[in-house]
Design a protein around this motif. Structure first.
Motif, PDB file in Angstrom:
ATOM      1  N   SER A  21       0.847  -1.181   0.000  1.00 61.15           N
ATOM      2  CA  SER A  21       0.000   0.000   0.000  1.00 61.15           C
ATOM      3  C   SER A  21       0.887   1.236   0.000  1.00 61.15           C
ATOM      4  O   SER A  21       2.009   1.215   0.513  1.00 61.15           O
ATOM      5  CB  SER A  21      -0.904   0.025   1.233  1.00 61.15           C
ATOM      6  N   ALA A  23       0.262   5.377   0.757  1.00 64.34           N
ATOM      7  CA  ALA A  23      -0.640   6.467   1.124  1.00 64.34           C
ATOM      8  C   ALA A  23       0.027   7.808   0.837  1.00 64.34           C
ATOM      9  O   ALA A  23       1.201   8.008   1.156  1.00 64.34           O
ATOM     10  CB  ALA A  23      -0.998   6.374   2.600  1.00 64.34           C
ATOM     11  N   THR A  78      -4.769   6.389  -1.845  1.00 66.79           N
ATOM     12  CA  THR A  78      -3.917   5.214  -1.674  1.00 66.79           C
ATOM     13  C   THR A  78      -3.828   4.436  -2.973  1.00 66.79           C
ATOM     14  O   THR A  78      -4.821   4.290  -3.689  1.00 66.79           O
ATOM     15  CB  THR A  78      -4.457   4.317  -0.557  1.00 66.79           C
TER      16      THR A  78
END
Length: 124
Positions: A21, A23, A78
């Motif tokens: 991920s 962000a 994201t």
């Protein structure tokens, strides 16, 4: 100030999966392409995958095509990289980057903001 924070790396056996991920804060995420790059020890940084600003166009390096999937959630600022069927050759530090343009690119010089990277290690 733009912040790019990757997470989700780790140690996995060959054939396993990980989801990275990334962000973003401090920039209008939804207007720009996002990319994933990686750098293995002793090697140059290489393109892995990219996604355009809408998420409608995606690109992959030949080495990961069919195994990795990039996606983005503009509501959460994201971007994700789902990595399946991992191989020892996928071992690297994976970097997320925010594009200069809305269109996706494999060129590192078309990305303006980079994260610190997350380590992915695939054991045989």
């Amino acid at each position: 100030q733009v912040q790019v924070v990757e997470s989700g790396g780790g140690l996995v056996q060959a054939g396993g999966s990980l989801r990275l991920s990334c962000a973003i804060s401090g920039r209008t995420f939804k207007n720009y392409a996002m990319g994933w790059f990686r750098q293995a020890p002793g090697k140059e940084r290489e393109f892995v995958s990219a996604i355009n600003w809408t998420g409608g166009s995606t690109y992959y390096a030949d080495s990961v095509k069919g195994r990795f999937t990039i996606s983005r959630d503009n509501a959460k600022n994201t971007v994700y990289l789902q990595m399946n069927s991992l191989k020892p050759d996928d071992t690297a530090v994976y970097y997320c980057a925010v594009g200069v343009y809305p269109r996706a690119s494999y060129r590192a010089d078309e990305y303006a903001n980079w994260g610190q990277g997350t380590q992915v290690t695939v054991s045989a």
